[in-house]
Design a protein around this motif. Structure first.
Motif, PDB file in Angstrom:
ATOM      1  N   GLY A   1       0.795  -1.220   0.000  1.00 40.74           N
ATOM      2  CA  GLY A   1       0.000   0.000   0.000  1.00 40.74           C
ATOM      3  C   GLY A   1       0.824   1.264   0.000  1.00 40.74           C
ATOM      4  N   PHE A   2       1.863   1.308   0.818  1.00 37.77           N
ATOM      5  CA  PHE A   2       2.703   2.504   0.932  1.00 37.77           C
ATOM      6  C   PHE A   2       3.366   2.816  -0.396  1.00 37.77           C
ATOM      7  CE2 PHE A   2       5.023   5.263   3.937  1.00 37.77           C
ATOM      8  CZ  PHE A   2       6.065   5.696   3.141  1.00 37.77           C
ATOM      9  N   SER A   3       3.891   1.772  -1.031  1.00 37.34           N
ATOM     10  CA  SER A   3       4.640   1.999  -2.277  1.00 37.34           C
ATOM     11  C   SER A   3       3.761   2.414  -3.433  1.00 37.34           C
ATOM     12  CB  SER A   3       5.370   0.729  -2.699  1.00 37.34           C
ATOM     13  OG  SER A   3       6.298   0.381  -1.742  1.00 37.34           O
ATOM     14  N   THR A   4       2.449   2.231  -3.320  1.00 37.31           N
ATOM     15  CA  THR A   4       1.571   2.553  -4.446  1.00 37.31           C
ATOM     16  C   THR A   4       1.676   4.021  -4.791  1.00 37.31           C
ATOM     17  OG1 THR A   4       0.076   0.832  -3.700  1.00 37.31           O
ATOM     18  CG2 THR A   4      -0.784   2.380  -5.310  1.00 37.31           C
ATOM     19  N   ILE A   5       1.220   4.877  -3.892  1.00 38.76           N
ATOM     20  CA  ILE A   5       1.230   6.299  -4.241  1.00 38.76           C
ATOM     21  C   ILE A   5       2.658   6.831  -4.254  1.00 38.76           C
ATOM     22  CG2 ILE A   5       0.873   7.133  -1.874  1.00 38.76           C
ATOM     23  CD1 ILE A   5      -0.677   8.592  -5.081  1.00 38.76           C
ATOM     24  N   ALA A   6       3.550   6.207  -3.468  1.00 40.70           N
ATOM     25  CA  ALA A   6       4.934   6.690  -3.450  1.00 40.70           C
ATOM     26  C   ALA A   6       5.649   6.392  -4.760  1.00 40.70           C
ATOM     27  CB  ALA A   6       5.687   6.049  -2.286  1.00 40.70           C
ATOM     28  N   SER A   7       5.189   5.403  -5.527  1.00 43.88           N
ATOM     29  CA  SER A   7       5.791   5.129  -6.838  1.00 43.88           C
ATOM     30  C   SER A   7       5.066   5.841  -7.956  1.00 43.88           C
ATOM     31  CB  SER A   7       5.739   3.641  -7.163  1.00 43.88           C
ATOM     32  OG  SER A   7       6.313   2.875  -6.180  1.00 43.88           O
ATOM     33  N   ILE A   8       3.771   6.096  -7.748  1.00 42.49           N
ATOM     34  CA  ILE A   8       2.970   6.693  -8.817  1.00 42.49           C
ATOM     35  C   ILE A   8       3.399   8.128  -9.073  1.00 42.49           C
ATOM     36  CG2 ILE A   8       0.662   7.547  -9.359  1.00 42.49           C
ATOM     37  CD1 ILE A   8      -0.449   5.037  -8.179  1.00 42.49           C
ATOM     38  N   ILE A   9       3.558   8.889  -8.010  1.00 44.98           N
ATOM     39  CA  ILE A   9       3.835  10.320  -8.193  1.00 44.98           C
ATOM     40  C   ILE A   9       5.123  10.550  -8.979  1.00 44.98           C
ATOM     41  CG2 ILE A   9       4.204  12.517  -7.030  1.00 44.98           C
ATOM     42  CD1 ILE A   9       2.431  11.483  -4.777  1.00 44.98           C
ATOM     43  N   PRO A  10       6.262   9.918  -8.616  1.00 41.49           N
ATOM     44  CA  PRO A  10       7.463  10.181  -9.412  1.00 41.49           C
ATOM     45  C   PRO A  10       7.400   9.632 -10.834  1.00 41.49           C
ATOM     46  CG  PRO A  10       7.991   8.843  -7.477  1.00 41.49           C
ATOM     47  CD  PRO A  10       6.556   9.097  -7.432  1.00 41.49           C
ATOM     48  N   ALA A  11       6.427   8.755 -11.122  1.00 38.34           N
ATOM     49  CA  ALA A  11       6.348   8.236 -12.490  1.00 38.34           C
ATOM     50  C   ALA A  11       5.821   9.298 -13.447  1.00 38.34           C
ATOM     51  CB  ALA A  11       5.445   7.005 -12.528  1.00 38.34           C
ATOM     52  N   TYR A  12       5.061  10.252 -12.925  1.00 30.52           N
ATOM     53  CA  TYR A  12       4.498  11.264 -13.811  1.00 30.52           C
ATOM     54  C   TYR A  12       5.141  12.626 -13.643  1.00 30.52           C
ATOM     55  CZ  TYR A  12       0.807   7.874 -14.387  1.00 30.52           C
ATOM     56  OH  TYR A  12       0.116   6.742 -14.658  1.00 30.52           O
ATOM     57  N   SER A  13       5.472  12.964 -12.397  1.00 27.87           N
ATOM     58  CA  SER A  13       5.929  14.317 -12.115  1.00 27.87           C
ATOM     59  C   SER A  13       7.436  14.324 -12.029  1.00 27.87           C
ATOM     60  CB  SER A  13       5.318  14.773 -10.792  1.00 27.87           C
ATOM     61  OG  SER A  13       5.561  16.129 -10.601  1.00 27.87           O
ATOM     62  N   LYS A  14       8.084  15.126 -12.862  1.00 22.94           N
ATOM     63  CA  LYS A  14       9.546  15.111 -12.891  1.00 22.94           C
ATOM     64  C   LYS A  14      10.109  16.423 -12.380  1.00 22.94           C
ATOM     65  CE  LYS A  14       9.258  11.199 -15.167  1.00 22.94           C
ATOM     66  NZ  LYS A  14       9.515   9.942 -14.545  1.00 22.94           N
ATOM     67  N   ARG A  15      11.362  16.641 -12.626  1.00 20.33           N
ATOM     68  CA  ARG A  15      12.081  17.730 -11.967  1.00 20.33           C
ATOM     69  C   ARG A  15      11.482  19.110 -12.150  1.00 20.33           C
ATOM     70  NH1 ARG A  15      17.484  17.872  -9.789  1.00 20.33           N
ATOM     71  NH2 ARG A  15      17.829  15.716 -10.347  1.00 20.33           N
ATOM     72  N   ASN A  16      11.012  19.442 -13.329  1.00 13.63           N
ATOM     73  CA  ASN A  16      10.553  20.818 -13.538  1.00 13.63           C
ATOM     74  C   ASN A  16       9.051  20.986 -13.421  1.00 13.63           C
ATOM     75  OD1 ASN A  16      13.100  21.901 -14.002  1.00 13.63           O
ATOM     76  ND2 ASN A  16      13.103  20.976 -16.036  1.00 13.63           N
ATOM     77  N   ASP A  17       8.373  19.954 -12.967  1.00 14.57           N
ATOM     78  CA  ASP A  17       6.928  20.050 -12.889  1.00 14.57           C
ATOM     79  C   ASP A  17       6.509  20.639 -11.552  1.00 14.57           C
ATOM     80  OD1 ASP A  17       6.765  16.841 -14.531  1.00 14.57           O
ATOM     81  OD2 ASP A  17       6.862  18.857 -15.370  1.00 14.57           O
ATOM     82  N   VAL A  18       5.227  20.998 -11.487  1.00 10.53           N
ATOM     83  CA  VAL A  18       4.715  21.653 -10.278  1.00 10.53           C
ATOM     84  C   VAL A  18       3.654  20.769  -9.653  1.00 10.53           C
ATOM     85  CG1 VAL A  18       3.511  23.646  -9.384  1.00 10.53           C
ATOM     86  CG2 VAL A  18       5.143  23.925 -11.224  1.00 10.53           C
ATOM     87  N   ILE A  19       3.753  20.557  -8.347  1.00  7.49           N
ATOM     88  CA  ILE A  19       2.720  19.785  -7.650  1.00  7.49           C
ATOM     89  C   ILE A  19       2.086  20.662  -6.584  1.00  7.49           C
ATOM     90  CG2 ILE A  19       2.217  17.746  -6.295  1.00  7.49           C
ATOM     91  CD1 ILE A  19       4.586  16.394  -7.334  1.00  7.49           C
ATOM     92  N   PHE A  20       0.754  20.805  -6.666  1.00  4.19           N
ATOM     93  CA  PHE A  20       0.016  21.487  -5.606  1.00  4.19           C
ATOM     94  C   PHE A  20      -0.516  20.405  -4.684  1.00  4.19           C
ATOM     95  CE2 PHE A  20       0.163  25.502  -7.640  1.00  4.19           C
ATOM     96  CZ  PHE A  20       0.133  25.243  -8.997  1.00  4.19           C
ATOM     97  N   VAL A  21      -0.153  20.474  -3.432  1.00  8.68           N
ATOM     98  CA  VAL A  21      -0.570  19.387  -2.550  1.00  8.68           C
ATOM     99  C   VAL A  21      -1.037  19.934  -1.214  1.00  8.68           C
ATOM    100  CG1 VAL A  21       1.810  19.008  -1.823  1.00  8.68           C
ATOM    101  CG2 VAL A  21       0.167  17.193  -1.567  1.00  8.68           C
TER     102      VAL A  21
END
Lengths: 504, 474
Positions: free
Chosen positions: B174-194
């Motif tokens: 369960g922990f690795s699910t969202i922890a792996s998903i986010i870096p798969a799409y969002s890279k160094r120059n992207d912006v995340i509002f959280v």
């Protein structure tokens, strides 16, 4: 079996020059074709396959076109050889589910047929991946007694008595002071290295370490340097320079230095040079983190991993880490070492605080297979498996080398990579082997470097002599069909030319 | 003097040479002259204007060896206080159902996130046992190398169907699910509002992505809009960069650390105005919120096609282990090659996938489970706020609530003693555990979980014990 003479014999024969040229040429041609096809797609002559973004056009594209170039134009061509679904237990033999594609691998359909094949791809070193027998029975009993989930983290209300039982058994097995187990091997590295290392520390890791180690090291915030794979001189050089120069920019001394290596490297088949690393670590006062994902249970005369293989003391490794997926037919990972270390991990590990605790059948499978390996169950089943694995490995490797294939790695490692090099052969070998009843794993870029694609065999104690002979016949045929015999050092021979008496 | 000592012939030849030199200047091409001038200035700079670099004296071998000998590392880990609660946990001895056994005593369980009471469910257990008899326990490989079992494909299809999405993907933790998903799409120059209040796994995923993170105050839409407008202004200054910067909004359906729902409808409106993609983590809201347990999108009646990705865990309501994500094929398929926790990890043991499939079956057959759970959550909420002396945090519909003592009384020590007292009365509750490096460390609290099979009498008993605990503890 593992006499001193061949203990550290490792081979990594160089790629013959002509083969290197042809391989690069192959990728070049694929690139040109890829650009051409992309161009056709762009001007509309060819249909754009693949899904479309459901969002309006003015959203920033989710994927950059160049990121997917490789996926669209090379990976998709041979996509059918990866992610093959199976429909049975992943034992010495397996049922591969047949899937066919009518549109060059953009989509698949299942025919309903199952292809029975010898399983040379799954990690099943000691053959514990079984659906009957004492381990499966123990797992079934535990489901009846405990259910399947615990719905809480270890620090809250997720610690069951069987978790403690597993950890104390593990402590006994490894010869350490304490151990702690987690539900996922990948997460064991990624979530615990940040609890041990932090900013101001230096981590020196082997160049070919697994992604989970690299992720854990990155998340920890420590500075990292890599040394050439298994190159002890390079490691010593880095150790000396780092201590002398201190941290970058302000040159304060490092808080601590941790060397991170693996026991058996799953893509190379090499075994780490433990006695030399321990000598270096003691000389320079560094700590050692050993990832035994592929070596625990698989090497060593008692199946206790690299410590057993090299006859060193368990105390010399500061942080033992391993997984239960490969040799114990289950899932999860562990960390073991001094009591102080484990107490620290219990308190500060991300995994211990936030992840759900291990499932009961998974734990009981490990407990029963561990007991068999340790011999506590009263039989010599464990010792038999360990010896069978060592015999199988020697038999298989020697045949391959004598036939003229380039085989990487240590003579005793159960991971046997045979080099293919050329991109088209990745698919050819995989498909042809399956036609002959062998399920194998072929890997190319990016899991390996671009010119060194390989077929990676995982030998199991459950493989019988007949199965290995069948597999060798298939490799012999496919190797002849596709021209895989590249060795310059060893003569190229067909299987029939080898004398069976030499391998008894 | 030099000139005078030379003969007249020499002077004449010198003059001729000099004249030839001047002539050559006139005949030389322009670029040549410019190059010569630049070279001249470069030489002048090198000689006179460059700051002299201090010459570092190299260390001798002896000095290096001394440094190496002198260096003392820190101990590998610091010593931990033996009284730390993590080292003194309660040990269970049996299934984690409505009742739980600790030290041979049974107590009512308000601590395990077993919302639908699937742990110990006969149907789920029998399907898991069948899976062990067919597939063994472990899957022995990652998804790419014969670790994909037909039961995984079935589970992915069922999950996608449950949510009405195109495709689903499952993870083994369960922990690795969202922890792996986010870096798969969002890279160094992207912006995340959280949102500031997201749970730790999301924080780790964001850290791994190396993107620009913009935290907005928990559930504060005005703060979010402020950040979005700031970003829009930045975009106007550099349009080219803006066109290459992906934006994401990451929220939870029901917040684990707060027990409240996220204001999703407005966030979806803002999505189309400010052009970002929404990822919702429904770990707690899957199977607990909504008429049929389909989470917060069902609760607010939002079309799931507008949400880019819904991720969740199978470890709470579904009573299994692992995690999953559902969405359009365009979004989900990317993870099969880019999500580290999917590609480089062994796949989910088939028995756990079988348990999850059966849990989905039960959820689809008994949709009144969810109405019951929401009704009981509201009931419990009303009973809890009636107890004087506690502050209850959490939506009234949420089966997960945080209980705190007022103001300065709210310390971990006091909460632990309440927990200890409750245990003596056969009620099991727990203090919520966090690591110190959370982005916003929540105040100490007791995390109360409602199991759908808890009766009203049992709720009353809980409240009575909590009331008593106040008297005894303070």
């Amino acid at each position: 079996m593992t006499n001193n003479f061949t203990r550290d014999h490792e081979e990594f024969e160089q790629i013959p020059r002509l083969v290197a040229v042809i391989t690069v040429l192959g990728y070049f041609v694929l690139n040109i074709l890829g650009w051409f096809r992309d161009f056709l797609r762009h001007i509309g002559l060819e249909k754009k396959k693949g899904a479309k973004d459901p969002n309006p056009e003015d959203f920033v594209p989710l994927y950059q076109s160049y990121e997917c170039f490789y996926t669209r134009n090379m990976y998709t061509r041979i996509r059918d050889v990866f992610n093959r679904p199976i429909g049975s237990v992943a034992a010495a033999e397996v049922d591969v589910i047949e899937r066919l594609s009518d549109d060059y691998n953009w989509s698949f359909r299942f025919t309903g047929k199952k292809l029975h094949a010898i399983n040379l791809g799954s990690y099943n070193y000691l053959g514990f991946s079984e659906n009957r027998g004492p381990c499966a029975q123990a797992a079934i009993e535990s489901i009846k007694n405990y259910g399947v989930a615990n719905c809480a983290s270890r620090q809250e209300l997720g610690t069951q008595r069987f978790h403690q039982e597993l950890e104390s058994l593990l402590t006994q097995y490894l010869g350490v002071e304490d151990a702690i187990a987690f539900g996922m091997g990948f997460a064991t590295n990624a979530l615990n290295i940040p609890a041990i290392a932090r900013k101001g520390d230096l981590i020196i890791s082997d160049g070919l370490n697994h992604t989970s180690l690299i992720l854990g090291i990155r998340l920890s915030g420590a500075t990292t340097q890599t040394f050439k794979h298994n190159d002890m001189k390079d490691l010593e050089r880095i150790l000396r320079e780092s201590i002398v120069n201190g941290q970058p920019r302000h040159h304060r001394p490092w808080r601590k230095i941790i060397i991170v290596v693996e026991g058996v490297y799953s893509m190379e088949g090499s075994i780490c040079r433990l006695p030399e690393i321990i000598a270096l670590k003691k000389k320079y006062k560094a700590y050692l983190y050993m990832d035994e994902a592929h070596s625990i249970g698989a090497i060593g005369s008692h199946g206790k991993g690299v410590v057993d293989y090299w006859n060193t003391k368990p105390d010399d490794i500061d942080i033992h880490m391993g997984t239960f997926t490969k040799s114990f037919g289950s899932a999860g990972g562990y960390i073991a070492g001094r009591k102080k270390l484990i107490e620290h991990i219990r308190t500060y590990s991300h995994a211990d605080c936030y992840t759900a605790s291990m499932s009961a059948p998974v734990v009981h499978q490990i407990i029963s297979s561990l007991k068999i390996v340790m011999g506590i169950d009263g039989t010599d089943n464990g010792q038999k498996r360990i010896q069978q694995l060592a015999k199988n490995v020697q038999y298989f490797r020697r045949h391959l080398v004598d036939m003229g294939f380039i085989v990487y790695g240590n003579d005793n490692s159960p991971v046997v990579p045979v080099l293919i090099y050329m991109p088209a052969k990745i698919a050819a070998v995989n498909r042809e082997m399956l036609k002959r009843g062998c399920a194998v794993v072929t890997v190319g870029f990016p899991a390996t470097s671009i010119t060194e694609s390989r077929v990676r065999f995982c030998i199991s104690a459950a493989h019988t002599r007949e199965m290995l002979d069948h597999a060798l016949r298939a490799i012999d045929e496919v190797g002849h069909l596709v021209s895989l015999r590249y060795s310059v050092r060893n003569p190229h021979r067909r299987l029939v030319e080898l004398n069976p008496q030499d391998y008894e | 003097m030099l000139l005078s000592s030379m003969s007249s012939v020499d002077i004449e030849s010198l003059a001729t040479d000099f004249y030839g030199l001047i002539q050559s200047f006139y005949h030389a091409p322009l670029y040549h002259i410019i190059l010569e001038i630049l070279l001249f200035f470069a030489v002048m700079w090198l000689l006179f204007f460059r700051k002299p670099r201090p010459i570092e004296k190299k260390l001798t071998e002896k000095e290096k060896q001394e440094l190496i000998d002198e260096w003392q590392p820190e101990p590998l880990v610091p010593t931990v206080d033996p009284n730390h609660p993590a080292l003194n946990v309660r040990i269970l001895d049996g299934p984690v159902g409505k009742y739980i056994t600790i030290d041979n005593e049974q107590s009512l369980n308000f601590a395990s996130l077993n919302f639908l009471n699937f742990v110990g469910n006969e149907r789920i257990q029998s399907k898991s046992i069948q899976a062990v008899q067919k597939y063994g326990v472990g899957s022995c490989g990652p998804r790419g190398f014969y670790g994909t079992i037909d039961i995984h494909l079935e589970l992915e299809e069922r999950l996608a169907r449950f949510f009405g999405c195109e495709e689903g993907i499952i993870y083994s933790y369960g922990f690795s699910t969202i922890a792996s998903i986010i870096p798969a799409y969002s890279k160094r120059n992207d912006v995340i509002f959280v949102d500031e209040g997201v749970h730790y796994a999301i924080q780790k995923g964001i850290e791994a992505s190396r993107s620009n993170i913009k935290w907005f105050k928990h559930n504060d839409l005005d703060d979010l809009e402020r950040l979005l407008i700031e970003q829009e202004n930045l975009d106007k200054k550099n349009i080219k960069k803006a066109r290459a910067t992906r934006r994401f909004l990451i929220v939870e359906g029901l917040y684990m650390n707060y027990g409240d729902l996220c204001p999703l409808p407005r966030m979806v409106e803002l999505k189309y105005k400010y052009k970002y993609r929404i990822f919702i983590d429904e770990s707690v809201s899957f199977g607990t919120i909504g008429q049929t347990g389909r989470g917060i999108t069902e609760y607010y009646n939002i079309d799931r096609q507008q949400i880019d990705l819904i991720s969740s865990t199978l470890e709470y309501a579904a009573g299994s282990i692992g995690g999953f994500a559902v969405g359009s094929s365009f979004v989900v398929d990317h993870q099969r090659l880019s999500a580290q926790g999917y590609c480089f990890s062994a796949s989910l043991p088939p028995l756990l996938a079988a348990a999850a499939i059966e849990a989905l079956n039960i959820m689809e057959e008994n949709s009144d489970l969810f109405e019951t759970l929401m009704y009981k959550s509201e009931q419990l909420h009303n009973k809890l706020i009636a107890i004087k002396g506690y502050i209850i945090q959490g939506d009234y519909l949420s089966p997960l609530k945080h209980i705190r003592l007022p103001n300065e009384f709210n310390t971990t020590g006091r909460l632990e003693s309440i927990v200890h007292f409750a245990q003596t009365k056969h009620i099991t509750i727990t203090v919520a555990r966090y690591l110190q490096d959370e982005h916003v460390l929540p105040q100490p609290s007791i995390r109360l979980i409602l199991n759908v099979d808890i009766t009203e009498e049992e709720m009353d008993f809980l409240c009575a014990v909590l009331q008593e605990a106040l008297v005894v503890t303070i």
